[in-house]
Design an enzyme around this catalytic site. Structure first.
Site, mmCIF file in Angstrom:
data_model
loop_
_atom_site.group_PDB
_atom_site.id
_atom_site.type_symbol
_atom_site.label_atom_id
_atom_site.label_comp_id
_atom_site.label_asym_id
_atom_site.label_seq_id
_atom_site.Cartn_x
_atom_site.Cartn_y
_atom_site.Cartn_z
ATOM 1 N N HIS A 161 79.162 -26.450 22.008
ATOM 2 C CA HIS A 161 79.343 -27.340 20.873
ATOM 3 C C HIS A 161 80.393 -26.765 19.937
ATOM 4 O O HIS A 161 80.823 -25.628 20.097
ATOM 5 C CB HIS A 161 78.020 -27.560 20.110
ATOM 6 C CG HIS A 161 77.516 -26.351 19.382
ATOM 7 N ND1 HIS A 161 76.668 -25.426 19.959
ATOM 8 C CD2 HIS A 161 77.741 -25.901 18.110
ATOM 9 C CE1 HIS A 161 76.386 -24.479 19.085
ATOM 10 N NE2 HIS A 161 77.038 -24.743 17.958
ATOM 11 N N GLU A 189 77.527 -29.589 15.692
ATOM 12 C CA GLU A 189 76.595 -28.990 14.729
ATOM 13 C C GLU A 189 77.179 -29.188 13.334
ATOM 14 O O GLU A 189 78.378 -29.023 13.124
ATOM 15 C CB GLU A 189 76.444 -27.494 15.021
ATOM 16 C CG GLU A 189 75.560 -26.762 14.045
ATOM 17 C CD GLU A 189 75.502 -25.265 14.326
ATOM 18 O OE1 GLU A 189 74.426 -24.688 14.090
ATOM 19 O OE2 GLU A 189 76.511 -24.673 14.770
#
Length: 136
Positions: free
Chosen positions: A79, A130
């Site tokens: 991510h 995130e």
């Protein structure tokens, strides 16, 4: 709402081996290895002037990143993280735009004690994102 790029996270099968490779090939040094037991990972960061590289290794078989390694045995980008002023305000605004936030809505904390949340990959061009609230 979004203040900048915080880090890119790479899942690795062996944190110490990854650290040696980054050092020998690129002169990059990792910081202290930390454990986030809530997320089931061992991790360390390479600090760069404008962002960080986060290395994550599963801390056990039930770690979510262990499943990632099953599909990607050599590891890979998991991510990227965007900084936000307030996770609560950012997720609320995103939800109002139809964006799905992963999890049960309870605040999550990273290894630094900062609030985080994850955007569903289908709602960000196929990428897991995130959101990270920096402590002042």
């Amino acid at each position: 709402m979004i203040t900048g790029l915080s880090h890119v996270s790479i899942v690795v099968p062996d944190l110490e081996a990854a650290a040696r490779e980054l050092d020998s090939k690129y002169g990059l040094k990792i910081g202290a290895i930390k454990v986030n037991s809530e997320q089931g990972v061992r991790m360390a960061y390479v600090e760069l002037p404008n962002a960080k590289i986060e290395l994550m290794e599963p801390a056990g078989e039930n770690s979510p990143v262990a499943k990632f390694l099953e599909r990607n045995p050599r590891g890979g980008i998991h991510h990227f993280s965007l900084g936000v002023d307030s996770v609560g305000a950012a997720t609320s605004a995103m939800k109002n735009q139809g964006v799905r936030i992963l999890g049960d809505g309870k605040p999550q904390l990273n290894v630094h004690g900062e609030r985080i949340a994850f955007v569903h990959p289908a709602d960000f061009l196929g990428a897991l994102v995130e959101l990270e609230e920096r402590k002042a």
